[in-house]
Design a protein around this motif. Sequence first.
Motif, PDB file in Angstrom:
ATOM      1  N   VAL A  88      -4.197  59.136  27.423  1.00 16.64           N
ATOM      2  CA  VAL A  88      -2.751  59.241  26.462  1.00 16.64           C
ATOM      3  C   VAL A  88      -2.190  57.349  25.394  1.00 16.64           C
ATOM      4  O   VAL A  88      -2.133  57.511  24.681  1.00 16.64           O
ATOM      5  CB  VAL A  88      -1.759  59.164  27.194  1.00 16.64           C
ATOM      6  CG1 VAL A  88      -0.248  59.129  26.591  1.00 16.64           C
ATOM      7  CG2 VAL A  88      -1.790  61.053  27.833  1.00 16.64           C
ATOM      8  N   LEU A  89      -2.838  56.315  26.724  1.00 20.95           N
ATOM      9  CA  LEU A  89      -2.966  54.632  26.521  1.00 20.95           C
ATOM     10  C   LEU A  89      -3.534  54.849  24.532  1.00 20.95           C
ATOM     11  O   LEU A  89      -2.904  53.642  23.669  1.00 20.95           O
ATOM     12  CB  LEU A  89      -2.546  54.087  27.367  1.00 20.95           C
ATOM     13  CG  LEU A  89      -1.699  54.197  28.444  1.00 20.95           C
ATOM     14  CD1 LEU A  89      -1.865  52.974  28.778  1.00 20.95           C
ATOM     15  CD2 LEU A  89      -0.203  53.641  27.579  1.00 20.95           C
ATOM     16  N   VAL A  90      -5.336  55.149  24.914  1.00 20.06           N
ATOM     17  CA  VAL A  90      -6.004  55.444  23.828  1.00 20.06           C
ATOM     18  C   VAL A  90      -5.908  56.092  22.809  1.00 20.06           C
ATOM     19  O   VAL A  90      -5.531  55.568  21.180  1.00 20.06           O
ATOM     20  CB  VAL A  90      -6.965  55.269  24.894  1.00 20.06           C
ATOM     21  CG1 VAL A  90      -8.459  55.930  23.367  1.00 20.06           C
ATOM     22  CG2 VAL A  90      -7.837  54.089  25.668  1.00 20.06           C
ATOM     23  N   CYS A  91      -4.611  56.636  22.818  1.00 19.60           N
ATOM     24  CA  CYS A  91      -4.849  57.677  22.040  1.00 19.60           C
ATOM     25  C   CYS A  91      -3.378  57.406  21.391  1.00 19.60           C
ATOM     26  O   CYS A  91      -3.514  57.230  19.946  1.00 19.60           O
ATOM     27  CB  CYS A  91      -4.723  59.073  22.182  1.00 19.60           C
ATOM     28  SG  CYS A  91      -5.795  60.182  22.652  1.00 19.60           S
ATOM     29  N   ALA A  92      -2.118  56.715  21.717  1.00 18.40           N
ATOM     30  CA  ALA A  92      -1.512  56.384  21.504  1.00 18.40           C
ATOM     31  C   ALA A  92      -1.381  55.399  20.448  1.00 18.40           C
ATOM     32  O   ALA A  92      -1.440  55.161  19.124  1.00 18.40           O
ATOM     33  CB  ALA A  92      -0.614  55.683  22.502  1.00 18.40           C
TER      34      ALA A  92
END
Length: 491
Positions: free
Chosen positions: A229-233
């Motif tokens: 989630v952090l990567v995509c965000a």
Amino acid sequence: LSLQALFNLLIPDHAADAFSPPQLSEAGPWDAVVERLLGGLSRWDAEHFLFIAERGYLYEHNCAFLPLYPLSLRAAAAGLLWPLDRLLRPRSRLLLAAAGLSSLCSVLAAAALYGLGRATLRSRPVAFLAALLFSLSPASVFLAAAYSESMFACLAFGAMWQLERGQSWLSGLLFCLASGVRANGLLNAGFLLYCRGKRFALRLQAPPGSVGKLPPLWKQLLSLVSSAVLVCAGIFLPFALFQFYAYLRFCEPGTGPEPSVPQPLLQLARDRGYRLAAMDGVKPPWCSQRFPLVYSYIQDSYWDVGFLRYFRLRQIPNFLLALPVTLLGSWAAWTYVTANPRHCLTLGLERRKSEEGKPRAGFCSPALFVYVVHATALLVFGFFCMHVQVLTRFLGSSSPILYWFSAHLLQEHEPLLRSEGTGDQTVAPHTGKSLLASPDGSRCRGTPENPVVRLLLNCRLITPLSKCLLGFFLSYWLLGLMLHCNFWPWT
């Protein structure tokens, strides 16, 4: 740069139906010199980038071009070139900044591609040859012009290299910046996601003796999901922020002070049907969509980009322009899949005892799986959903596969290069002698160390495959300078 100036001088400009805003400031003698020397770098989409750097996102269709590159041009023109403020008008300083910035980014991209090739191919000669081919890229004119391709290649290749070195946070930062340069940078999230997913899958297949040392499965899953989630965000953030900016500017015009638009630019909007912010108080249609994305709206409405929309008889010449890179990309994918069928079927997530020792080197190395998937996805999407002629620069600035596979073919099938080893150090050939070696085994006097120059100087001796590959790179390199720099249609 010298050739584009020469061709721009000798070949008359084509009267193209392209974005060409009027210049509001009077040109001086030094402006004429800059335009004569570097004017070929300001054709087609380069006019958008230069206009955005000077005037901002005045017209709606300017929002198809993401902001990091024009912001960098503005910063370089205002900061590094401020002593030329009295000699040159803003456009000339921006053109100088574009020439310098694109050249710098191209050099850094070639260096990053070499480092990435060393890390993944585990073959110094092939990595070096691939970096040289990038320097002679079929998309070279776009890597030199006021286009965002060079900056994107620099950031993307640098991020891939840092990821291979284990620097995931630095890699994520560079991928994040790349998504602020070009929209296809969003796909680069797949590299970080695959890296984390593969690490998780290999942990699950760890030997029984090491299971007790690992955290519980639910903690590993929670860590995987949260990091994904952090990567995509992080990678999607620049693109999302720009869409929000466009929404405030064109859908909510009362949120801030609107600068006055000069009359010539207003007249251009009326003549060409360009939409300004709050034009006549009517909001654009995309503002009322559930997810108001100006980027997809512009691609659809202004340039008719969509699935199979380019499949028309009159577009056959453009398909022919894209044919070499399409065949090369398809051949690369087929070569890799046939060499690693089980690895591809298991998505490279299976721990195999045969791969626990020294990894295989070269183009068919298991480490290249994610790069092949990425290049194939770009190729399929570009062929079916985009203006197909841009495939050459689309792949040439986004994926290392085009250069790695070309270097692989030259290294494997060209006798003049067989003295170059496949390991990290250059070794002698197993059978036969190099055609460029003297009887005592040393290199002939005057033979260049640059393998591309070596092949070109001995073009009569090289194989038909090498002639086709180098012919593709050289012809597109030269034709791009001749045609693109004079407003003639090109890739």
